[in-house]
Scaffold this active site. Structure first.
Site, PDB file in Angstrom:
ATOM      1  N   ASP A  11      76.136  67.094  79.523  1.00 14.96           N
ATOM      2  CA  ASP A  11      76.592  65.926  80.271  1.00 14.96           C
ATOM      3  C   ASP A  11      75.335  65.148  80.774  1.00 14.96           C
ATOM      4  O   ASP A  11      74.343  65.681  81.248  1.00 14.96           O
ATOM      5  CB  ASP A  11      76.884  66.424  81.482  1.00 14.96           C
ATOM      6  N   ILE A  12      75.216  64.009  80.138  1.00 15.36           N
ATOM      7  CA  ILE A  12      73.899  63.070  80.174  1.00 15.36           C
ATOM      8  C   ILE A  12      73.614  62.936  81.426  1.00 15.36           C
ATOM      9  O   ILE A  12      72.324  62.545  81.933  1.00 15.36           O
ATOM     10  CB  ILE A  12      74.031  61.858  79.305  1.00 15.36           C
ATOM     11  N   ASN A  25      80.029  48.100  79.170  1.00 20.04           N
ATOM     12  CA  ASN A  25      80.685  47.126  78.490  1.00 20.04           C
ATOM     13  C   ASN A  25      79.955  45.869  78.997  1.00 20.04           C
ATOM     14  O   ASN A  25      79.110  45.841  79.773  1.00 20.04           O
ATOM     15  CB  ASN A  25      82.224  47.130  78.939  1.00 20.04           C
ATOM     16  N   GLY A  33      84.786  56.930  80.482  1.00 20.53           N
ATOM     17  CA  GLY A  33      83.945  57.548  79.520  1.00 20.53           C
ATOM     18  C   GLY A  33      82.442  57.914  80.346  1.00 20.53           C
ATOM     19  O   GLY A  33      82.337  58.304  81.528  1.00 20.53           O
ATOM     20  N   VAL A  34      81.516  57.779  79.582  1.00 18.03           N
ATOM     21  CA  VAL A  34      80.210  57.926  79.999  1.00 18.03           C
ATOM     22  C   VAL A  34      79.737  57.018  81.059  1.00 18.03           C
ATOM     23  O   VAL A  34      78.894  57.523  81.991  1.00 18.03           O
ATOM     24  CB  VAL A  34      79.120  58.230  78.835  1.00 18.03           C
ATOM     25  N   ASP A  35      80.081  55.884  81.088  1.00 19.74           N
ATOM     26  CA  ASP A  35      79.914  54.769  82.046  1.00 19.74           C
ATOM     27  C   ASP A  35      80.430  55.036  83.205  1.00 19.74           C
ATOM     28  O   ASP A  35      79.697  55.174  84.371  1.00 19.74           O
ATOM     29  CB  ASP A  35      80.631  53.659  81.483  1.00 19.74           C
ATOM     30  N   SER A 118      79.485  53.723  71.584  1.00 16.53           N
ATOM     31  CA  SER A 118      80.509  53.053  70.905  1.00 16.53           C
ATOM     32  C   SER A 118      81.514  54.226  70.333  1.00 16.53           C
ATOM     33  O   SER A 118      82.536  53.877  69.704  1.00 16.53           O
ATOM     34  CB  SER A 118      80.292  52.315  69.546  1.00 16.53           C
ATOM     35  N   GLY A 120      83.461  56.580  71.660  1.00 20.45           N
ATOM     36  CA  GLY A 120      84.431  57.143  72.643  1.00 20.45           C
ATOM     37  C   GLY A 120      85.616  55.896  72.297  1.00 20.45           C
ATOM     38  O   GLY A 120      85.906  55.772  71.384  1.00 20.45           O
ATOM     39  N   TYR A 122      85.340  52.768  72.445  1.00 19.26           N
ATOM     40  CA  TYR A 122      85.160  51.744  71.313  1.00 19.26           C
ATOM     41  C   TYR A 122      85.442  52.137  69.751  1.00 19.26           C
ATOM     42  O   TYR A 122      85.194  51.149  69.043  1.00 19.26           O
ATOM     43  CB  TYR A 122      83.579  51.060  71.641  1.00 19.26           C
TER      44      TYR A 122
HETATM   45  N1  AR6 Z   1      77.592  62.698  78.924  1.00 14.67           N
HETATM   46  C1  AR6 Z   1      77.284  62.569  77.550  1.00 14.67           C
HETATM   47  N2  AR6 Z   1      78.356  61.979  76.599  1.00 14.67           N
HETATM   48  C2  AR6 Z   1      79.430  61.609  77.143  1.00 14.67           C
HETATM   49  C3  AR6 Z   1      79.969  62.031  78.670  1.00 14.67           C
HETATM   50  C4  AR6 Z   1      78.888  62.441  79.218  1.00 14.67           C
HETATM   51  N3  AR6 Z   1      79.002  62.542  80.528  1.00 14.67           N
HETATM   52  N4  AR6 Z   1      81.078  61.398  78.860  1.00 14.67           N
HETATM   53  C5  AR6 Z   1      81.654  60.824  77.593  1.00 14.67           C
HETATM   54  N5  AR6 Z   1      80.674  60.897  76.769  1.00 14.67           N
HETATM   55  P1  AR6 Z   1      82.608  56.114  75.665  1.00 14.67           P
HETATM   56  P2  AR6 Z   1      82.086  53.584  74.161  1.00 14.67           P
HETATM   57  C6  AR6 Z   1      80.684  60.687  75.227  1.00 14.67           C
HETATM   58  O1  AR6 Z   1      83.972  56.098  75.553  1.00 14.67           O
HETATM   59  O2  AR6 Z   1      82.891  54.062  72.924  1.00 14.67           O
HETATM   60  C7  AR6 Z   1      83.430  52.516  78.901  1.00 14.67           C
HETATM   61  O3  AR6 Z   1      84.906  52.525  79.910  1.00 14.67           O
HETATM   62  C8  AR6 Z   1      81.867  60.579  74.597  1.00 14.67           C
HETATM   63  O4  AR6 Z   1      82.524  61.549  74.127  1.00 14.67           O
HETATM   64  O5  AR6 Z   1      82.102  56.502  77.001  1.00 14.67           O
HETATM   65  O6  AR6 Z   1      80.685  53.005  73.853  1.00 14.67           O
HETATM   66  C9  AR6 Z   1      82.685  51.386  79.127  1.00 14.67           C
HETATM   67  O7  AR6 Z   1      82.738  50.740  80.380  1.00 14.67           O
HETATM   68  C10 AR6 Z   1      81.421  59.506  73.333  1.00 14.67           C
HETATM   69  O8  AR6 Z   1      81.143  60.341  72.414  1.00 14.67           O
HETATM   70  O9  AR6 Z   1      81.561  54.660  75.325  1.00 14.67           O
HETATM   71  C11 AR6 Z   1      83.271  50.660  78.154  1.00 14.67           C
HETATM   72  O10 AR6 Z   1      84.349  49.663  78.325  1.00 14.67           O
HETATM   73  C12 AR6 Z   1      80.526  58.664  73.833  1.00 14.67           C
HETATM   74  O11 AR6 Z   1      80.217  59.403  75.293  1.00 14.67           O
HETATM   75  C13 AR6 Z   1      83.501  51.616  77.016  1.00 14.67           C
HETATM   76  O12 AR6 Z   1      83.930  52.814  77.715  1.00 14.67           O
HETATM   77  C14 AR6 Z   1      80.794  57.351  74.040  1.00 14.67           C
HETATM   78  O13 AR6 Z   1      82.007  57.284  74.679  1.00 14.67           O
HETATM   79  C15 AR6 Z   1      82.645  51.855  75.818  1.00 14.67           C
HETATM   80  O14 AR6 Z   1      83.043  52.677  74.996  1.00 14.67           O
END
Ligand code: AR6
Length: 170
Positions: A11-12, A25, A33-35, A118, A120, A122
Site C-alpha cells: 500500500d503506497i 484526475n 483507487g489510490v487517490d 492509469s 486501475g 483509467y
Molecule cells: N497503493 C498502491 N497502489 C494502489 C492502491 C494503494 N493504496 N490503491 C490502488 N492501487 P487507480 P488510475 C493501484 O484506479 O487508473 C481515481 O478515482 C491499483 O490497483 O487508482 O490512474 C482518480 O481520482 C492500480 O493498479 O488510478 C482518477 O479519477 C493503480 O493503483 C482515477 O481513479 C491505479 O489505479 C485514476 O485512475
C-alpha cells in the site's frame, strides 16, 4: 543506476519515502483507487492544499506536502484514460513519469514511490504500462544527474508485481 529501480507489493500510503506519487484526475480533488486511499491517509490538509492548485492537465504533475502520511511530499500526476492506444496514451503516461521525477528532484527528493498510474479505473493495459514505466524511468535516470537513491514501483497486487518484475528483468 539499475539498483535504484525496484518493485514491491504493498500500500503506497504506508511507504516511508520522501515522496509518493498519486494517480489523480484533472480536478486534483480526490477520487477512488489510490487517490482515495492517499487522501484518506493524508487527512483533510491534503484536499485543502489541492484546492489551491486549480487542477492539473493530463501528463503533468503538481506537488503538495504529505500531511499525515509518512512521506514528506505527494506528487499528483494525471494519467491518460485508455482509449485503445491511438490517442497519445503512451506519450502522456511517459510524461507523467518524467514530470513527476523532475518535480521530485527539484525539491531534493531522494526516494520516491510510484503506483501503476492509469492501470486501475483509467484502464491502461497493465503489462504495457509496466514496460513503459520501467523504460521511461531508466532513460530518465541515466540521462542526467538527479540525487535519487531509490525509485520504487508499487504493485497493489501479485499480478502487478509480476508485471513489474518481468519489465525490470527484460
Ligand atoms: N497503493 C498502491 N497502489 C494502489 C492502491 C494503494 N493504496 N490503491 C490502488 N492501487 P487507480 P488510475 C493501484 O484506479 O487508473 C481515481 O478515482 C491499483 O490497483 O487508482 O490512474 C482518480 O481520482 C492500480 O493498479 O488510478 C482518477 O479519477 C493503480 O493503483 C482515477 O481513479 C491505479 O489505479 C485514476 O485512475
Amino acid at each position: 543506476m539499475e539498483d535504484l529501480l525496484r518493485c514491491v507489493q504493498g500500500d503506497i500510503t504506508s511507504m516511508e519515502v520522501d515522496a509518493i506519487v498519486n494517480a489523480a484526475n484533472n480536478s486534483l480533488l480526490g477520487g477512488g483507487g489510490v487517490d482515495g486511499a492517499i487522501h484518506q491517509a493524508a487527512g483533510p490538509g491534503l484536499l485543502a492544499a489541492c484546492r489551491l492548485l486549480g487542477g492539473c492537465p493530463t501528463g503533468e504533475a503538481r506537488l503538495t506536502d504529505g500531511y499525515l502520511l509518512p512521506a514528506r511530499y505527494v506528487i499528483h500526476t494525471v494519467g491518460p484514460v485508455w482509449q485503445g492506444g491511438g490517442e497519445g496514451e503512451p506519450e502522456l503516461l511517459a510524461a507523467c513519469y518524467r514530470n513527476s521525477l523532475e518535480l521530485a528532484v527539484s525539491r531534493g527528493v531522494a526516494s520516491i514511490a510510484f503506483p501503476a498510474i492509469s492501470c486501475g479505473v483509467y484502464g491502461y493495459p497493465l503489462e504495457a504500462a509496466c514496460i513503459l514505466a520501467v523504460g521511461e524511468l531508466r532513460a530518465w535516470l541515466s540521462g542526467r544527474p538527479h540525487g535519487l537513491r531509490e525509485v520504487r514501483l508499487v504493485a497493489f497486487d501479485a499480478r502487478a508485481l509480476d508485471a513489474y518484475r518481468r519489465a525490470i528483468e527484460a
